[in-house]
Design a protein around this motif. Structure first.
Motif, PDB file in Angstrom:
ATOM      1  N   GLY A 160      52.011  42.392  37.561  1.00 16.74           N
ATOM      2  CA  GLY A 160      50.747  42.333  38.296  1.00 16.74           C
ATOM      3  C   GLY A 160      49.679  41.571  37.529  1.00 16.74           C
ATOM      4  O   GLY A 160      48.968  40.725  38.098  1.00 16.74           O
ATOM      5  N   ALA A 161      49.547  41.868  36.233  1.00 14.70           N
ATOM      6  CA  ALA A 161      48.566  41.151  35.413  1.00 14.70           C
ATOM      7  C   ALA A 161      48.909  39.675  35.334  1.00 14.70           C
ATOM      8  O   ALA A 161      48.025  38.809  35.388  1.00 14.70           O
ATOM      9  N   TRP A 162      50.208  39.377  35.205  1.00 19.34           N
ATOM     10  CA  TRP A 162      50.632  37.971  35.167  1.00 19.34           C
ATOM     11  C   TRP A 162      50.272  37.253  36.462  1.00 19.34           C
ATOM     12  O   TRP A 162      49.829  36.100  36.444  1.00 19.34           O
ATOM     13  N   ALA A 163      50.436  37.916  37.588  1.00 14.01           N
ATOM     14  CA  ALA A 163      50.108  37.299  38.883  1.00 14.01           C
ATOM     15  C   ALA A 163      48.628  36.956  38.960  1.00 14.01           C
ATOM     16  O   ALA A 163      48.254  35.889  39.460  1.00 14.01           O
ATOM     17  N   LEU A 164      47.775  37.841  38.465  1.00 18.38           N
ATOM     18  CA  LEU A 164      46.338  37.567  38.488  1.00 18.38           C
ATOM     19  C   LEU A 164      45.995  36.400  37.576  1.00 18.38           C
ATOM     20  O   LEU A 164      45.190  35.529  37.939  1.00 18.38           O
ATOM     21  N   ALA A 165      46.596  36.355  36.369  1.00 21.92           N
ATOM     22  CA  ALA A 165      46.349  35.234  35.453  1.00 21.92           C
ATOM     23  C   ALA A 165      46.830  33.925  36.061  1.00 21.92           C
ATOM     24  O   ALA A 165      46.148  32.893  35.973  1.00 21.92           O
ATOM     25  N   ALA A 166      48.024  33.958  36.693  1.00 18.67           N
ATOM     26  CA  ALA A 166      48.549  32.748  37.323  1.00 18.67           C
ATOM     27  C   ALA A 166      47.672  32.301  38.481  1.00 18.67           C
ATOM     28  O   ALA A 166      47.452  31.099  38.693  1.00 18.67           O
ATOM     29  N   ALA A 167      47.135  33.256  39.250  1.00 18.83           N
ATOM     30  CA  ALA A 167      46.252  32.915  40.373  1.00 18.83           C
ATOM     31  C   ALA A 167      44.963  32.272  39.886  1.00 18.83           C
ATOM     32  O   ALA A 167      44.414  31.376  40.533  1.00 18.83           O
ATOM     33  N   SER A 168      44.478  32.717  38.717  1.00 16.73           N
ATOM     34  CA  SER A 168      43.242  32.125  38.179  1.00 16.73           C
ATOM     35  C   SER A 168      43.455  30.676  37.760  1.00 16.73           C
ATOM     36  O   SER A 168      42.502  29.887  37.737  1.00 16.73           O
ATOM     37  N   LEU A 169      44.697  30.326  37.421  1.00  8.85           N
ATOM     38  CA  LEU A 169      45.002  28.943  37.063  1.00  8.85           C
ATOM     39  C   LEU A 169      45.346  28.104  38.295  1.00  8.85           C
ATOM     40  O   LEU A 169      45.049  26.928  38.357  1.00  8.85           O
ATOM     41  N   ARG A 170      45.983  28.740  39.282  1.00 10.15           N
ATOM     42  CA  ARG A 170      46.433  28.022  40.470  1.00 10.15           C
ATOM     43  C   ARG A 170      45.271  27.646  41.377  1.00 10.15           C
ATOM     44  O   ARG A 170      45.272  26.583  42.006  1.00 10.15           O
ATOM     45  N   GLY A 178      30.821  43.798  25.021  1.00  9.56           N
ATOM     46  CA  GLY A 178      31.070  42.415  24.608  1.00  9.56           C
ATOM     47  C   GLY A 178      32.257  41.789  25.304  1.00  9.56           C
ATOM     48  O   GLY A 178      32.838  40.830  24.789  1.00  9.56           O
ATOM     49  N   LEU A 179      32.605  42.314  26.495  1.00 11.83           N
ATOM     50  CA  LEU A 179      33.765  41.819  27.242  1.00 11.83           C
ATOM     51  C   LEU A 179      33.369  41.475  28.677  1.00 11.83           C
ATOM     52  O   LEU A 179      34.070  41.822  29.636  1.00 11.83           O
ATOM     53  N   GLU A 180      32.269  40.796  28.855  1.00 10.93           N
ATOM     54  CA  GLU A 180      31.819  40.490  30.221  1.00 10.93           C
ATOM     55  C   GLU A 180      32.863  39.634  30.939  1.00 10.93           C
ATOM     56  O   GLU A 180      33.229  38.560  30.470  1.00 10.93           O
ATOM     57  N   PRO A 181      33.351  40.101  32.093  1.00  5.05           N
ATOM     58  CA  PRO A 181      34.396  39.353  32.798  1.00  5.05           C
ATOM     59  C   PRO A 181      33.824  38.198  33.623  1.00  5.05           C
ATOM     60  O   PRO A 181      32.785  38.333  34.268  1.00  5.05           O
ATOM     61  N   GLY A 182      34.535  37.093  33.618  1.00  6.90           N
ATOM     62  CA  GLY A 182      34.131  35.970  34.464  1.00  6.90           C
ATOM     63  C   GLY A 182      34.648  36.114  35.877  1.00  6.90           C
ATOM     64  O   GLY A 182      34.201  35.415  36.787  1.00  6.90           O
ATOM     65  N   MET A 183      35.598  37.041  36.082  1.00  4.92           N
ATOM     66  CA  MET A 183      36.156  37.297  37.409  1.00  4.92           C
ATOM     67  C   MET A 183      36.384  38.794  37.570  1.00  4.92           C
ATOM     68  O   MET A 183      36.853  39.459  36.645  1.00  4.92           O
ATOM     69  N   VAL A 184      36.024  39.312  38.744  1.00  6.73           N
ATOM     70  CA  VAL A 184      36.239  40.722  39.059  1.00  6.73           C
ATOM     71  C   VAL A 184      36.976  40.783  40.390  1.00  6.73           C
ATOM     72  O   VAL A 184      36.466  40.309  41.412  1.00  6.73           O
ATOM     73  N   GLY A 185      38.152  41.330  40.374  1.00  8.24           N
ATOM     74  CA  GLY A 185      38.949  41.447  41.597  1.00  8.24           C
ATOM     75  C   GLY A 185      40.015  42.489  41.390  1.00  8.24           C
ATOM     76  O   GLY A 185      39.779  43.545  40.796  1.00  8.24           O
ATOM     77  N   SER A 186      41.207  42.194  41.872  1.00 14.85           N
ATOM     78  CA  SER A 186      42.333  43.106  41.676  1.00 14.85           C
ATOM     79  C   SER A 186      43.608  42.287  41.714  1.00 14.85           C
ATOM     80  O   SER A 186      43.738  41.349  42.511  1.00 14.85           O
ATOM     81  N   SER A 187      44.545  42.653  40.846  1.00 16.30           N
ATOM     82  CA  SER A 187      45.812  41.917  40.822  1.00 16.30           C
ATOM     83  C   SER A 187      46.581  42.078  42.130  1.00 16.30           C
ATOM     84  O   SER A 187      47.423  41.244  42.472  1.00 16.30           O
ATOM     85  N   LEU A 188      46.294  43.154  42.896  1.00 19.98           N
ATOM     86  CA  LEU A 188      46.979  43.394  44.170  1.00 19.98           C
ATOM     87  C   LEU A 188      46.924  42.174  45.084  1.00 19.98           C
ATOM     88  O   LEU A 188      47.895  41.873  45.788  1.00 19.98           O
ATOM     89  N   PHE A 189      45.793  41.455  45.058  1.00 18.60           N
ATOM     90  CA  PHE A 189      45.595  40.349  45.987  1.00 18.60           C
ATOM     91  C   PHE A 189      46.236  39.048  45.501  1.00 18.60           C
ATOM     92  O   PHE A 189      46.074  38.010  46.139  1.00 18.60           O
TER      93      PHE A 189
END
Length: 442
Positions: free
Chosen positions: A255-265, A134-145
């Motif tokens: 790292g998680a924060w960077a991915l969340a911020a990138a999804s908004l940016r 019940g946690l289907e992701p809308g985005m699949v990537g890596s925080s590294l990028f």
């Protein structure tokens, strides 16, 4: 809106949750635990799903160990077209056939792009695991990028490296130069060797490595140095500092924060396209549109039905009025043939009654006759007015009553006469009256 980052590492699994308020991110909880195998991973996902809201935006951050990257010349700025061209560009240069791979790209230095790809079947399996929980992701990537967001603005020029102890990212003037997944050995030594090879191959010299995540607890985290490369904790400032309650928490989940911020940016690196495209939101929209379409169709049916009923009732009323007009016309003019327009003829006759040929209004004359009739005259059944004359026929109880009517009409007629007076067995009479209207009444 809440953003949930699920981290699927080779040694740990975890999550970090952020709230978006006014364009800024605020840390609202996280957990990280050792990866004990498929069973513990499934248990972790089930526990996470039980406390997840339905309106959260879910992003899956993969371990870079399962991804591949290469810097390539690709003079195409459009991201979608890059994804389409990369399988052809790298065909024959990858260990697996490109038909079984999913590609994405990031802009790199000197107009080049950093191609990133993964095995479609493996990524599909990871997505299926989360979907079943019940946690289907809308985005699949890596925080590294998305680590470029972590670089302080004061250090954005020149070459700089970031590491969480498991991966390494090198940037030159804010553009990616190298991404690498580190092994399980001595991370510091591997980083130093990698940077030495990078300098020898590209001329990019990195002297500063900023650490975050699990690397903050390592032996080289506190101002360590090895072979001319210094290691220091990532400076926590600006938006990163504002999102967390403390510096240690910010370093742990940077790292998680960077991915969340990138999804908004903007659009971060995302493998959910093509055969792995995220369709849950589209399916929900389709269901909503389907319901809207059904309601709209029902509304149209009801509207047409109501319009039909209104038309039926109006037509019925009009037919009834027309029948009534025809009946009145036949009663008023029994000797006339069917008229072309009964209403117009009736209006014409009423106007004629309103003002006769004599110029005297007809209705007032009839009114005076009715007032003069009295009780002795039982009926006046025919009246003609025209050319200054008035004549009428009626029935009276006696000859005297008919004569009294003549006398009462003297105010209306200058000269008058009774004629055709006929007696009946019961004593009543029928009579005809004819008179000349006075000049003042003409």
């Amino acid at each position: 809106m809440d953003i949930l980052i699920i981290e699927a590492g080779r040694r740990t699994v975890g999550f970090a949750r952020f709230q978006k308020r006014g364009g800024a991110l605020f840390f609202s909880g996280a957990e990280r635990r050792a990866h004990g195998g498929p069973e513990s991973y499934s248990q972790f996902l089930n526990e996470l799903a039980s406390g997840t809201k339905g309106d959260e935006s879910i992003l899956l951050s993969l371990d870079p160990e399962c991804l591949y990257f290469r810097e390539v010349d690709l003079p195409i700025p459009d991201r979608r077209k890059q994804r389409e061209v990369l399988p052809l560009e790298l065909k024959g240069e990858t260990a697996l056939e490109t038909d079984g791979l999913i590609f994405d790209a990031l802009p790199a230095r000197d107009g080049r792009v950093m191609a990133v790809w993964g095995v479609a079947a493996d990524l599909e399996a990871k997505i299926r695991e989360l979907k079943e929980a019940g946690l289907e992701p809308g985005m699949v990537g890596s925080s590294l990028f998305s680590w470029d967001i972590l670089i302080p603005r004061t250090l954005s020029e020149g070459a700089i490296a970031l590491s969480d102890g498991r991966s390494l990212a090198v940037y030159a003037d804010g553009k990616p130069v190298l991404f690498r997944s580190l092994g399980n050995g001595n991370a510091a030594e591997e980083i130093v060797r990698t940077l030495a090879l990078l300098e020898a191959g590209t001329g990019v010299r990195v002297q500063q490595v900023f650490l975050h995540g699990p690397a903050t607890g390592s032996s080289f985290a506190v101002h360590g140095e090895a072979d001319g490369v210094s290691f220091a904790l990532l400076p926590v400032s600006d938006a990163l500092a504002a999102s967390f309650p403390g510096e240690s928490t910010a370093l742990e989940y940077a790292g998680a924060w960077a991915l969340a911020a990138a999804s908004l940016r903007g659009e971060p690196l995302n493998f959910r396209h093509g055969r792995l495209a995220y369709t849950a939101a589209r399916d929900r929209l389709k269901r909503k549109l389907r319901l809207t379409a059904v309601l709209a169709a029902l509304f149209l049916v009801l509207l047409v039905a109501e319009t039909g009923l209104r038309f039926y009732f109006v037509k019925r009323d009009l037919d009834s009025v027309n029948r009534s007009i025809s009946q009145i016309y036949r009663e008023v003019f029994p000797s006339r043939k069917k008229a072309v327009d009964e209403v117009s003829e009736l209006k014409s006759e009423i106007r004629r009654l309103g003002g006769g040929m004599s110029g005297r209004p007809t209705l007032p004359v009839l009114n005076e006759i009715a007032l003069a009739k009295g009780e002795g005259v039982s009926a006046v059944y025919e009246v003609e007015i025209g050319e200054g004359q008035v004549s009428l026929k009626g029935d009276a109880r006696s000859f005297q009553a008919a004569n009294d009517l003549k006398a009462r009409l003297s105010s209306l007629c200058g000269t008058s006469s009774l004629s055709e007076v006929k007696s009946r067995p019961d004593g009543s009479v029928s009579f005809s009256f004819r008179g000349t209207l006075r000049e003042e009444t003409k």
